[in-house]
Design a protein around this motif. Sequence first.
Motif, PDB file in Angstrom:
ATOM      1  N   PHE A  85       6.706   0.579 -17.462  1.00 41.00           N
ATOM      2  CA  PHE A  85       5.521  -0.015 -17.621  1.00 41.00           C
ATOM      3  C   PHE A  85       5.658  -1.510 -18.148  1.00 41.00           C
ATOM      4  N   GLY A  86       7.070  -2.236 -18.544  1.00 41.18           N
ATOM      5  CA  GLY A  86       7.151  -3.423 -18.937  1.00 41.18           C
ATOM      6  C   GLY A  86       7.047  -3.402 -20.433  1.00 41.18           C
ATOM      7  N   ARG A  87       7.230  -2.490 -21.263  1.00 40.71           N
ATOM      8  CA  ARG A  87       7.025  -2.556 -22.631  1.00 40.71           C
ATOM      9  C   ARG A  87       8.531  -1.913 -23.242  1.00 40.71           C
ATOM     10  N   ALA A  88       8.610  -2.492 -24.502  1.00 42.33           N
ATOM     11  CA  ALA A  88       9.913  -1.918 -25.215  1.00 42.33           C
ATOM     12  C   ALA A  88       9.780  -0.570 -25.498  1.00 42.33           C
ATOM     13  N   ASP A 127       0.751  -0.992  -0.153  1.00 46.20           N
ATOM     14  CA  ASP A 127      -0.045   0.031  -0.152  1.00 46.20           C
ATOM     15  C   ASP A 127       0.975   1.220  -0.072  1.00 46.20           C
ATOM     16  N   GLU A 128       1.825   1.229   0.987  1.00 45.64           N
ATOM     17  CA  GLU A 128       2.866   2.297   1.025  1.00 45.64           C
ATOM     18  C   GLU A 128       3.481   2.677  -0.519  1.00 45.64           C
ATOM     19  N   THR A 129       3.880   1.554  -1.033  1.00 48.38           N
ATOM     20  CA  THR A 129       4.591   1.629  -2.621  1.00 48.38           C
ATOM     21  C   THR A 129       3.506   1.919  -3.490  1.00 48.38           C
ATOM     22  N   VAL A 130       2.591   1.594  -3.488  1.00 49.95           N
ATOM     23  CA  VAL A 130       1.352   1.815  -4.597  1.00 49.95           C
ATOM     24  C   VAL A 130       1.116   3.496  -4.327  1.00 49.95           C
ATOM     25  N   ARG A 131       0.954   4.030  -3.107  1.00 47.78           N
ATOM     26  CA  ARG A 131       0.706   5.383  -2.879  1.00 47.78           C
ATOM     27  C   ARG A 131       1.682   6.326  -3.257  1.00 47.78           C
ATOM     28  N   TRP A 165      12.480  -1.046  -9.158  1.00 44.31           N
ATOM     29  CA  TRP A 165      11.442  -2.196  -8.653  1.00 44.31           C
ATOM     30  C   TRP A 165      10.175  -1.782  -8.359  1.00 44.31           C
ATOM     31  N   ASP A 166      10.010  -0.772  -7.319  1.00 46.94           N
ATOM     32  CA  ASP A 166       8.662  -0.357  -6.860  1.00 46.94           C
ATOM     33  C   ASP A 166       7.836   0.134  -7.751  1.00 46.94           C
ATOM     34  N   THR A 167       8.747   1.104  -8.816  1.00 45.11           N
ATOM     35  CA  THR A 167       7.912   1.705  -9.873  1.00 45.11           C
ATOM     36  C   THR A 167       7.574   0.700 -10.785  1.00 45.11           C
ATOM     37  N   GLY A 168       8.369  -0.244 -11.349  1.00 43.61           N
ATOM     38  CA  GLY A 168       7.967  -1.212 -12.326  1.00 43.61           C
ATOM     39  C   GLY A 168       6.766  -2.079 -11.756  1.00 43.61           C
ATOM     40  N   THR A 169       6.758  -2.448 -10.404  1.00 49.31           N
ATOM     41  CA  THR A 169       5.780  -3.324  -9.633  1.00 49.31           C
ATOM     42  C   THR A 169       4.432  -2.455 -10.002  1.00 49.31           C
ATOM     43  N   VAL A 170       4.391  -1.294  -9.482  1.00 44.51           N
ATOM     44  CA  VAL A 170       3.156  -0.520  -9.440  1.00 44.51           C
ATOM     45  C   VAL A 170       2.629  -0.395 -10.881  1.00 44.51           C
ATOM     46  N   PHE A 171       3.424   0.278 -11.604  1.00 46.78           N
ATOM     47  CA  PHE A 171       3.043   0.298 -13.145  1.00 46.78           C
ATOM     48  C   PHE A 171       2.642  -0.873 -13.765  1.00 46.78           C
ATOM     49  N   SER A 172       3.051  -1.962 -13.568  1.00 53.77           N
ATOM     50  CA  SER A 172       2.486  -3.106 -13.931  1.00 53.77           C
ATOM     51  C   SER A 172       0.909  -3.558 -13.484  1.00 53.77           C
ATOM     52  N   ALA A 173       0.751  -2.957 -12.251  1.00 52.50           N
ATOM     53  CA  ALA A 173      -0.754  -3.189 -12.042  1.00 52.50           C
ATOM     54  C   ALA A 173      -1.611  -1.975 -12.756  1.00 52.50           C
ATOM     55  N   VAL A 174      -0.938  -0.915 -12.740  1.00 51.11           N
ATOM     56  CA  VAL A 174      -1.486   0.115 -13.233  1.00 51.11           C
ATOM     57  C   VAL A 174      -2.100  -0.085 -14.627  1.00 51.11           C
ATOM     58  N   ALA A 175      -0.888  -0.650 -15.487  1.00 51.40           N
ATOM     59  CA  ALA A 175      -1.399  -1.037 -16.856  1.00 51.40           C
ATOM     60  C   ALA A 175      -2.293  -2.088 -16.935  1.00 51.40           C
ATOM     61  N   ALA A 176      -2.409  -3.090 -15.823  1.00 50.17           N
ATOM     62  CA  ALA A 176      -3.454  -4.119 -16.077  1.00 50.17           C
ATOM     63  C   ALA A 176      -4.989  -3.610 -15.918  1.00 50.17           C
ATOM     64  N   HIS A 177      -5.031  -2.545 -14.975  1.00 44.98           N
ATOM     65  CA  HIS A 177      -6.124  -1.808 -14.937  1.00 44.98           C
ATOM     66  C   HIS A 177      -6.720  -0.812 -16.148  1.00 44.98           C
ATOM     67  N   ALA A 178      -5.475  -0.313 -16.607  1.00 47.69           N
ATOM     68  CA  ALA A 178      -5.962   0.548 -17.725  1.00 47.69           C
ATOM     69  C   ALA A 178      -6.021   0.293 -19.064  1.00 47.69           C
ATOM     70  N   GLY A 179      -5.492  -1.035 -19.223  1.00 49.09           N
ATOM     71  CA  GLY A 179      -5.609  -1.874 -20.555  1.00 49.09           C
ATOM     72  C   GLY A 179      -4.395  -1.535 -21.415  1.00 49.09           C
ATOM     73  N   PRO A 180      -4.349  -2.196 -22.509  1.00 46.15           N
ATOM     74  CA  PRO A 180      -3.087  -1.688 -23.454  1.00 46.15           C
ATOM     75  C   PRO A 180      -3.490  -0.229 -24.260  1.00 46.15           C
ATOM     76  N   ASP A 181      -4.721  -0.252 -24.698  1.00 47.57           N
ATOM     77  CA  ASP A 181      -4.893   1.195 -25.482  1.00 47.57           C
ATOM     78  C   ASP A 181      -4.609   2.593 -24.700  1.00 47.57           C
ATOM     79  N   LEU A 182      -4.995   2.538 -23.452  1.00 47.77           N
ATOM     80  CA  LEU A 182      -4.875   3.807 -22.462  1.00 47.77           C
ATOM     81  C   LEU A 182      -3.567   3.595 -22.108  1.00 47.77           C
ATOM     82  N   THR A 183      -2.778   2.620 -21.842  1.00 52.11           N
ATOM     83  CA  THR A 183      -1.262   2.443 -21.744  1.00 52.11           C
ATOM     84  C   THR A 183      -0.582   3.140 -22.695  1.00 52.11           C
TER      85      THR A 183
END
Length: 147
Positions: free
Chosen positions: A138-141, A39-43, A105-123
């Motif tokens: 965000f885990g993309r090239a 939670d602390e990391t996400v925030r 590491w923290d940023t990549g982990t949270v951005f992965s969860a954000v991308a899952a919620h956003a979907g590929p088009d919004l990401t």
Amino acid sequence: MMSDARVPLEHQQPYGTAYAQMLEKVRYEGAYPTREKADETVRLVLAGLGRQLTGDERADLAACLPVEAARVLTAQIPDTRPLTGWAFVKDLAGRTGASLATTRWDTGTVFSAVAAHAGPDLTTRILGQLPSGYALLFGRAELTPAA
């Protein structure tokens, strides 16, 4: 926080199911020891993203996220000077005192969860708005046009 007398205090959650699921995803993928650390990391990371993201992408992302995450994102005033992905990581590390590797590491982990919620088009739209260096977070090239 209002309490539900039917649910024992130790089993009550201070947040909704969607946010709890987001935290569990972050906790598992980031290998955090507790939900509180997740939670602390996400925030922290969402607050940083909220300082970088503007316009329709910001509003559309907030609409996709659990309400607790959306509040953190939208509570931030966007910075007038956008940061590259690497500068974003360095800024967060400076704010927390964590190492650059941990913050990355923290940023990549949270951005992965954000991308899952956003979907590929919004990401893709979000990455189009942000300066270079965010795609990898965000885990993309990070594709650049040939010269």
